[in-house]
Design a protein around this motif. Sequence first.
Motif, PDB file in Angstrom:
ATOM      1  N   UNK A  90      38.626   7.201  45.454  1.00  0.00           N
ATOM      2  CA  UNK A  90      37.714   6.309  46.184  1.00  0.00           C
ATOM      3  C   UNK A  90      36.419   7.031  46.561  1.00  0.00           C
ATOM      4  N   UNK A  91      36.457   8.378  46.517  1.00  0.00           N
ATOM      5  CA  UNK A  91      35.259   9.157  46.850  1.00  0.00           C
ATOM      6  C   UNK A  91      34.553   9.688  45.603  1.00  0.00           C
ATOM      7  N   UNK A  92      34.904   9.161  44.438  1.00  0.00           N
ATOM      8  CA  UNK A  92      34.373   9.720  43.193  1.00  0.00           C
ATOM      9  C   UNK A  92      32.861   9.563  43.065  1.00  0.00           C
ATOM     10  N   UNK A  93      32.276   8.594  43.766  1.00  0.00           N
ATOM     11  CA  UNK A  93      30.825   8.406  43.695  1.00  0.00           C
ATOM     12  C   UNK A  93      30.058   9.588  44.294  1.00  0.00           C
ATOM     13  N   UNK A  94      30.743  10.410  45.091  1.00  0.00           N
ATOM     14  CA  UNK A  94      30.072  11.561  45.696  1.00  0.00           C
ATOM     15  C   UNK A  94      29.847  12.694  44.694  1.00  0.00           C
ATOM     16  N   UNK A  95      30.566  12.665  43.587  1.00  0.00           N
ATOM     17  CA  UNK A  95      30.436  13.689  42.531  1.00  0.00           C
ATOM     18  C   UNK A  95      30.359  15.087  43.151  1.00  0.00           C
ATOM     19  N   UNK A  96      31.394  15.390  43.878  1.00  0.00           N
ATOM     20  CA  UNK A  96      31.419  16.605  44.699  1.00  0.00           C
ATOM     21  C   UNK A  96      31.749  17.866  43.899  1.00  0.00           C
ATOM     22  N   UNK A  97      31.100  18.930  44.270  1.00  0.00           N
ATOM     23  CA  UNK A  97      31.463  20.287  43.861  1.00  0.00           C
ATOM     24  C   UNK A  97      31.884  21.029  45.126  1.00  0.00           C
ATOM     25  N   UNK A  98      32.818  21.968  44.968  1.00  0.00           N
ATOM     26  CA  UNK A  98      33.234  22.780  46.115  1.00  0.00           C
ATOM     27  C   UNK A  98      33.158  24.255  45.774  1.00  0.00           C
ATOM     28  N   UNK A  99      32.669  25.010  46.728  1.00  0.00           N
ATOM     29  CA  UNK A  99      32.793  26.467  46.683  1.00  0.00           C
ATOM     30  C   UNK A  99      33.837  26.809  47.735  1.00  0.00           C
ATOM     31  N   UNK A 100      34.840  27.580  47.353  1.00  0.00           N
ATOM     32  CA  UNK A 100      35.936  27.885  48.277  1.00  0.00           C
ATOM     33  C   UNK A 100      36.101  29.392  48.442  1.00  0.00           C
ATOM     34  N   UNK A 101      36.582  29.772  49.603  1.00  0.00           N
ATOM     35  CA  UNK A 101      36.921  31.167  49.892  1.00  0.00           C
ATOM     36  C   UNK A 101      38.262  31.197  50.619  1.00  0.00           C
ATOM     37  N   UNK A 102      38.782  32.380  50.814  1.00  0.00           N
ATOM     38  CA  UNK A 102      40.094  32.507  51.456  1.00  0.00           C
ATOM     39  C   UNK A 102      40.030  32.305  52.958  1.00  0.00           C
ATOM     40  N   UNK A 103      38.840  32.232  53.525  1.00  0.00           N
ATOM     41  CA  UNK A 103      38.713  32.037  54.970  1.00  0.00           C
ATOM     42  C   UNK A 103      37.560  31.086  55.262  1.00  0.00           C
ATOM     43  N   UNK A 104      37.614  30.471  56.436  1.00  0.00           N
ATOM     44  CA  UNK A 104      36.519  29.613  56.862  1.00  0.00           C
ATOM     45  C   UNK A 104      35.533  30.420  57.700  1.00  0.00           C
ATOM     46  N   UNK A 105      34.438  29.796  58.089  1.00  0.00           N
ATOM     47  CA  UNK A 105      33.484  30.463  58.966  1.00  0.00           C
ATOM     48  C   UNK A 105      32.106  30.601  58.348  1.00  0.00           C
ATOM     49  N   UNK A 106      31.283  31.407  59.008  1.00  0.00           N
ATOM     50  CA  UNK A 106      29.888  31.593  58.625  1.00  0.00           C
ATOM     51  C   UNK A 106      29.759  32.666  57.548  1.00  0.00           C
ATOM     52  N   UNK A 107      28.950  32.348  56.512  1.00  0.00           N
ATOM     53  CA  UNK A 107      28.720  33.285  55.418  1.00  0.00           C
ATOM     54  C   UNK A 107      27.215  33.399  55.152  1.00  0.00           C
ATOM     55  N   UNK A 108      26.798  34.579  54.763  1.00  0.00           N
ATOM     56  CA  UNK A 108      25.451  34.773  54.229  1.00  0.00           C
ATOM     57  C   UNK A 108      25.499  34.603  52.720  1.00  0.00           C
ATOM     58  N   UNK A 109      24.371  34.215  52.140  1.00  0.00           N
ATOM     59  CA  UNK A 109      24.296  34.091  50.687  1.00  0.00           C
ATOM     60  C   UNK A 109      22.997  34.702  50.185  1.00  0.00           C
ATOM     61  N   UNK A 110      22.909  34.890  48.893  1.00  0.00           N
ATOM     62  CA  UNK A 110      21.726  35.485  48.279  1.00  0.00           C
ATOM     63  C   UNK A 110      20.549  34.513  48.394  1.00  0.00           C
ATOM     64  N   UNK A 111      19.473  34.960  48.995  1.00  0.00           N
ATOM     65  CA  UNK A 111      18.329  34.100  49.290  1.00  0.00           C
ATOM     66  C   UNK A 111      17.715  33.461  48.046  1.00  0.00           C
ATOM     67  N   UNK A 112      17.801  34.130  46.909  1.00  0.00           N
ATOM     68  CA  UNK A 112      17.166  33.583  45.702  1.00  0.00           C
ATOM     69  C   UNK A 112      17.829  32.291  45.228  1.00  0.00           C
ATOM     70  N   UNK A 113      19.011  31.975  45.744  1.00  0.00           N
ATOM     71  CA  UNK A 113      19.691  30.733  45.366  1.00  0.00           C
ATOM     72  C   UNK A 113      19.066  29.504  46.013  1.00  0.00           C
ATOM     73  N   UNK A 114      18.357  29.683  47.118  1.00  0.00           N
ATOM     74  CA  UNK A 114      17.724  28.561  47.808  1.00  0.00           C
ATOM     75  C   UNK A 114      16.440  28.178  47.091  1.00  0.00           C
ATOM     76  N   UNK A 115      16.317  26.898  46.654  1.00  0.00           N
ATOM     77  CA  UNK A 115      15.186  26.489  45.825  1.00  0.00           C
ATOM     78  C   UNK A 115      14.269  25.465  46.479  1.00  0.00           C
ATOM     79  N   UNK A 116      14.818  24.515  47.224  1.00  0.00           N
ATOM     80  CA  UNK A 116      13.941  23.473  47.755  1.00  0.00           C
ATOM     81  C   UNK A 116      14.604  22.697  48.886  1.00  0.00           C
ATOM     82  N   UNK A 117      13.763  21.908  49.573  1.00  0.00           N
ATOM     83  CA  UNK A 117      14.208  20.909  50.535  1.00  0.00           C
ATOM     84  C   UNK A 117      13.654  19.573  50.075  1.00  0.00           C
TER      85      UNK A 117
END
Length: 247
Positions: free
Chosen positions: A179-206
Amino acid sequence: MPKLYKYRGNIDLDSLDGLRLFDRDLQMIQNNEVYFSKLANIKGAIEQLANGEDTSMNDVDSWNVFGFLKLKKAYDKNTINHAHADARKTALNSGVYALSDNYSYDLMWENYGAEHKGYCIEYEIYKVKDFGLRSAKGIVPIASSRMEQVRYAEKVENFSIFRPIQKNINNFLFHANKVKSDEREWRITTSEDGLFNYDRKCLKSITFGEKASNKLIVHVMKALLPMGIKFYQIYRSEPKLLERRKI
């Protein structure tokens, strides 16, 4: 799928609580941070797993009929239920960052982008390692991190005693009700929840929604212009066709 999008709807700039949430989200972008929610806290995840189809005992019975395995003692129902519960618990305790594969979905803007008044963040991620995840605790969870498109079904075959444990866990992590297929979701998963930093070059636009206020646009652009990213706004070229133009 290199381009992925996170819709944001905390855009109330006129109340203290609303401004606090807006500033929190904006500061996370400035600090190259993302928050991984526990799968157990994602709406519908518990129901989806509870409604999954457990085929493990059927597998055992089928193999025994043909005489290939004698598993009744080694794999009794209690043992299998215990393994099933462990896989389910591991999945539900995993951290998930949910994204969509497009900036132009009416439904996503309606449900997650404050009814077209919010914005969405664009990332360019070819492989999960490109995201350069690092938890606030200083852990680099590369080995346990995955990025996949969600698969949708009414019922998910979510556990089999003949599958490796990680594959059983992944079936939990990357399935959702159709029923949620219209969201065409992708997930990135890790072994724990919480706050993560990521590589700044991955951010492209708003990209701002078609109904985003000038106040919101000015506030966000003023804060993020030093990051060297692009800014767009949605417009309708046809009643049901959303496109974006550069600001």
